[in-house]
Design an enzyme around this catalytic site. Structure first.
Site, PDB file in Angstrom:
ATOM      1  CG  ASP A 476      -0.193  -0.086   2.550  1.00 27.82           C
ATOM      2  OD1 ASP A 476       0.923  -0.648   2.571  1.00 27.82           O
ATOM      3  OD2 ASP A 476      -0.722   0.374   3.566  1.00 27.82           O
ATOM      4  NE  ARG A 480       0.089   3.990   6.524  1.00 34.35           N
ATOM      5  CZ  ARG A 480      -0.903   4.538   5.820  1.00 34.35           C
ATOM      6  NH1 ARG A 480      -0.985   5.846   5.667  1.00 34.35           N
ATOM      7  NH2 ARG A 480      -1.815   3.770   5.266  1.00 34.35           N
ATOM      8  CG  ASP A 481       3.201   2.135  11.884  1.00 31.80           C
ATOM      9  OD1 ASP A 481       2.572   2.782  11.023  1.00 31.80           O
ATOM     10  OD2 ASP A 481       2.823   2.035  13.063  1.00 31.80           O
ATOM     11  CD  GLU A 482      -1.138   0.289   6.673  1.00 35.28           C
ATOM     12  OE1 GLU A 482      -1.120   1.474   7.019  1.00 35.28           O
ATOM     13  OE2 GLU A 482      -2.181  -0.339   6.443  1.00 35.28           O
ATOM     14  CG  ASP A 489      -4.248  -0.471  -1.311  1.00 38.15           C
ATOM     15  OD1 ASP A 489      -5.141  -1.094  -0.719  1.00 38.15           O
ATOM     16  OD2 ASP A 489      -3.722   0.554  -0.840  1.00 38.15           O
ATOM     17  CD1 TRP A 542      -8.195  -4.376   0.809  1.00 42.13           C
ATOM     18  CD2 TRP A 542     -10.125  -3.437   0.180  1.00 42.13           C
ATOM     19  NE1 TRP A 542      -8.066  -3.004   0.915  1.00 42.13           N
ATOM     20  CE2 TRP A 542      -9.222  -2.410   0.544  1.00 42.13           C
ATOM     21  CE3 TRP A 542     -11.395  -3.084  -0.268  1.00 42.13           C
ATOM     22  CZ2 TRP A 542      -9.560  -1.061   0.481  1.00 42.13           C
ATOM     23  CZ3 TRP A 542     -11.735  -1.738  -0.328  1.00 42.13           C
ATOM     24  CH2 TRP A 542     -10.827  -0.745   0.042  1.00 42.13           C
ATOM     25  CD  GLU A 754      -3.320   6.366   3.024  1.00 35.39           C
ATOM     26  OE1 GLU A 754      -2.462   7.053   3.619  1.00 35.39           O
ATOM     27  OE2 GLU A 754      -3.794   5.316   3.481  1.00 35.39           O
ATOM     28  CG  HIS A 775      -1.336   4.726  -0.362  1.00 33.55           C
ATOM     29  ND1 HIS A 775      -0.576   4.639   0.769  1.00 33.55           N
ATOM     30  CD2 HIS A 775      -2.426   3.936  -0.145  1.00 33.55           C
ATOM     31  CE1 HIS A 775      -1.193   3.836   1.642  1.00 33.55           C
ATOM     32  NE2 HIS A 775      -2.307   3.387   1.100  1.00 33.55           N
TER      33      HIS A 775
END
Ligand code: BGC
Length: 902
Positions: A476, A480-482, A489, A542, A754, A775
């Protein structure tokens, strides 16, 4: 004075020069040039034809494949037009063996090509018993807080002359391998990310040139990476295991025909490295004082190193690497060095990217240089990291004091445009900081440009969004912490992705992880590889990645195998939706819905563009079933096709009963509601035009702005074009105020954001809780740019551009568009220009394909094919005008058309 050459005329007539002009180029095995690790018994072979002649089709081919000593296959002359995805049918290919192969072809014009240049293919380890190596783990007690990187080492001797040496490596965690001080291969973040406990990829390297006569040493360092590092926000780590481990096998063949295997096992030694800390989200700490120079060279004294622990892990999950490895690409030097109002020293690399910064520095032992990474500066021009949430994105380099030192992280990557530096004495020099972009090494295949610089910047941003988020898995966001493989996506962007880069192996590999991680009830996890666990799956739009992406890959690349491989997974996903439906209405479960749709702060007059989530779910249910019908038809599964056709009818009936009024109004009157209904053919034929008109009215109501989120956006412009509102699609494309694609461009974006308003017109930011500036999802407009604006498409019954549709959709806003797309057959392109009186179109159609070219014109009398009329060899036939186009059926070659617009 003119001379005549009777001899030449004779040669021309005999067709001999043509012999040398037809050529076979760009040989690919399993979609890759000279691949390193093939583990399918019958690899798929593709090539391109080159010919100066128009209308060239292949009529026959011959393939020869050679092992190191013997011929593996000579196909003989095969009468066939197939030039892509031709299965190897020779003798069994041997484990670890390298083969070379060549092709020659015959065409429909009486020409034949010489043998192509040789390409190679290297087989992986095909049998479990081929693995002689043992898994090893550090034998010492690990510092459980910092978890410094372990290093492993082994020396060996070669007594004889080497013919070839091949290394097979994988790990729990990330690895970086060396032989005699030189890095093995040029990849980063190996072995990549898969659903590690079910499928673990190994890499194969030709290391012949790294081995020396006599004594040699192997050294491998490991990092926590995705295996046990922090993943999925701050709370999760050790998702796949707690301990790093290595599996290493080196196969040496000597010129005298003997061979030897050097492999990981209990004779290896280990210790901790100068990489004191390393995390994907948080960055790396490297202490050069703890370097052990020469640690991967034979003479190094490892007597103080620890022994290793041998482990017995299941090797049946090992699989050869199918996708392109992550490698280093563009290089950037700072365009500016800024002192911010807060007094921070910040480097601006001019491009939001994913990778790392390499630093050159000198100083005292123990001095440290700290690099912080951010995507944006705030309103005041200060360094902004709040949107990174828990991720530190910080690299710390501690100097050894030994002259000029060069640092870069090994097992971490950062998403950044700006880098704040601390610890540099004196003025920082730009030449001491080099940023490198890291991404999966996919073949670039597409370019799109126009006369409008903002649109060109949008395309640039789409491509950089793809580069930054195609880092072994489709993520995605990369900062960041992802950084997770969010399925929604990925499906939204998947078709666009295929235009910019050859994304087939990248997605084929990821889809296998999707199938591996699919829950037993058929639900598909939100993220693949599944880092979130049970209960996190089954959201409409998704989980449909399970059906949408295989179909998109099939359309773009024409390889049925992705449908065969994914078939069970696709079926299971449909089964899940069926099981959650009553009367074929899927109105249960939790869904992300039209994620990040337009939601103004002040919603007093109800302008927020909310779309009922269950209505969306029903649309995607129908879409997935439609793709299942298509897939089962392609695969000849008639019974399934019949069953899904009946199911689709019921799903649409249930939809109409629940969400549609007799006059064609939908329960939600949002753009996304109408876009999905129209795109997935949910409405009866007679209500579609009115629905499209309602969509247009809605857009006008928002002052010509889109209001769609992740699920509606990809289909918005395609639906408008399909239903005769191409002008409105262009209006949305060219819109510069929020929400729109160009708004971020006007704000200086260099990647896709994003959110439509990640940074507001007053330069303040959206909530830091979720505000990535890289994103790719909204970049899904790229599909429409290539497919409709430029007009490069494939017919679904001849997928992979075997028969292309070239149908430009010009609009008032642009005067010129040029798209070039490297299909599996070669270059397909469309370049159009227009002025008040004329439309000019240049197209290129690859050899061994055909195309239907649509030229915007009121009647066929006004269209000229300029190059053809010049050499008068064959006159084109144009169809009568229909829907504002005339059509020409064409073979390969370059053509130039001129059509009077009035
Ligand atoms: C991710 C998305 C994802 C979404 C699901 C976010 O945190 O960044 O892109 O699809 O969650 O709701």
């Amino acid at each position: 004075m003119k001379k005549s050459f009777p001899g030449l005329a004779l040669i021309l007539l005999s067709g001999l020069p043509a012999f040398s002009q037809l050529k076979v180029v760009n040989l690919r095995c399993e979609n890759l040039t000279d691949p390193q690790s093939i583990d399918v018994a019958s690899p798929d072979l593709s090539w391109e034809l080159n010919s100066p002649k128009k209308n060239t089709l292949q009529s026959a081919y011959e393939i020869r494949v050679k092992g190191s000593s013997i011929a593996a296959w000579n196909s003989g002359k095969i009468l066939s037009a197939q030039s892509v995805h031709v299965p190897y049918k020779g003798a069994d290919l041997a484990s670890g063996e390298k083969y070379s192969w060549q092709v020659r072809v015959w065409d429909n014009q009486g020409s034949s090509s010489p043998w192509s240049e040789a390409a190679t293919l290297q087989m992986g380890l095909l049998h479990l018993s081929d693995w002689k190596a043992q898994w090893i783990e550090p034998g010492y007690q690990e510092d459980s807080v910092m978890r410094p990187s372990p290093m492993f080492r082994k020396t060996f001797n070669t007594g004889k002359k080497i013919a070839s040496a091949t290394a097979f490596i994988t790990s729990h965690g990330l690895y970086e391998g060396f032989i005699n001080g030189k890095k093995i291969g040029n990849s980063f973040l190996t072995p990549g990310w898969t659903s590690y406990n079910k499928r673990l990829q190994y890499q194969e390297y030709d290391v012949t040139n790294l081995i020396a006569p006599g004594s040699n040493a192997i050294g491998v360092a490991l990092g926590s990476g995705w295996y046990r590092g922090y993943l999925a926000w701050q709370e999760h780590h050790n998702i796949y295991g707690k301990t790093l481990a290595l599996l290493f096998q080196l196969q040496i063949k000597y010129t005298d025909g003997t061979s030897e295997i050097i492999s990981s096992g209990n004779s290896w030694k280990c210790t901790t490295s100068a990489i004191r800390y390393s995390e994907i989200y948080h960055g790396e700490t490297y202490d050069a004082r703890m370097e052990l120079p020469g640690w991967s060279s034979p003479k190094f004294d490892d007597s103080k190193w620890d022994s290793v622990e041998v482990k017995n892990y299941d090797n049946s999950i090992l699989t050869a690497t199918q996708n392109e490895p992550v490698t280093r690409h563009e290089r950037f030097v700072p365009v500016k060095i800024i002192t911010t109002p807060k007094g921070e020293t910040v480097l601006d690399f001019g491009q939001n990217m994913v990778g790392f910064v390499q630093v050159k520095a000198s100083g005292k032992a123990g001095d440290s240089i700290v690099l912080y990474h951010a995507e944006v500066l705030d309103k005041k021009g200060n360094f902004y990291t709040e949107n990174l949430r828990f991720a530190k994105q910080r690299n710390i380099f501690i100097l050894s004091g030994r002259g000029t030192e060069t640092f870069e992280p090994h097992f971490s990557f950062q998403g950044f445009r700006y880098v704040k530096i601390e610890g540099i004495t004196g003025d920082p020099k730009p030449e001491n900081f080099t940023a490198y972009a890291l991404y999966s090494d996919m073949r670039p295949t597409g370019s799109f440009s126009s006369n409008d610089p903002l649109i060109n910047q949008l395309q640039h941003n789409i491509q950089w969004g793809q580069k930054g988020n195609f880092l072994d898995v489709p993520t995605d966001c990369p900062q960041r912490d992802e950084r997770l493989g969010w399925t929604g996506d990925a499906q939204a962007f998947s078709r666009t992705a295929t235009y910019n880069f050859a994304a087939n192996n990248f997605f084929d590999k990821w889809l296998k992880d999707l199938a591996a991680d699919q829950f037993s009830d058929g639900s598909v996890p939100h993220v693949i590889p599944d880092a979130l666990g049970p209960g996190n799956g089954g959201s409409a739009g998704w989980s449909d990645a399970a059906t949408i992406i295989p179909w998109n890959m099939y359309l773009a690349y024409g390889d049925k195998r992705v449908l065969e491989t994914q078939y069970e997974s696709m079926k299971k996903w449909i089964g899940f939706m069926q099981s959650r439906s009553s009367g074929n209405l899927w109105n249960k479960g939790s869904h992300f819905g039209d994620w990040l749709f337009y939601r103004p702060d002040d919603d007093n007059d109800g302008r927020s563009a909310i779309t009922d989530k269950y209505m969306i779910a029903q649309c995607f249910y129908a879409h997935s079933v439609q793709l299942m019908i298509n897939t089962s038809t392609v695969l000849g599964k008639k019974e399934d096709a019949g069953m899904y056709t009946a199911l689709l009818k019921e799903i649409k009936e249930a939809y109409r009963k629940e969400y549609l009024t007799p006059n064609g109004r939908l329960v939600s009157s949002s753009q996304t509601a109408y876009v999905l209904a129209l795109n997935f053919d949910m409405l009866p034929e007679e209500l579609r035009k009115a629905a499209a008109d309602r969509l247009v009215a809605n857009i006008e109501d928002y002052n010509n702005h889109l209001t769609t989120g992740f699920l509606g956006t990809p289909y918005l412009c395609p639906v408008l074009t399909r239903f005769g509102h191409n002008d409105v699609a262009y209006t949305l494309l060219m819109q510069k105020t929020y929400p729109s694609w160009l708004y971020p461009v006007t704000m200086g974006a260099t990647t896709i954001w994003e959110r439509w308003d990640g940074q507001k017109p007053d330069s303040t930011f959206q909530t830091p809780a979720m505000n990535s500036f890289n994103h790719y999802a909204y970049g899904a407009i790229g599909d429409w740019l290539y497919r409709s604006v430029a007009g490069l498409d494939t017919y679904a019954d001849q997928p992979g551009y075997k028969h292309s549709m070239i149908k430009p959709h010009p609009g008032n806003a642009l005067n010129e568009v040029n798209a070039v797309y490297k299909t599996n057959y070669g270059t397909l392109s469309a370049h159009w220009k227009k002025d008040s009186a004329n439309f000019y179109l240049d197209v290129e159609i690859p050899c061994n394909t055909t195309a239907t070219v649509f030229i915007p014109a009121a009647s066929s009398d006004t269209v000229k094919e300029i190059s053809e009329t010049k050499n008068k060899s064959s006159l084109l036939k144009f169809s009568a005008a229909e829907d504002g186009y005339i059509k020409a059926e064409l073979g390969s070659g370059k053509y130039r058309f001129n059509a009077a617009l009035k």
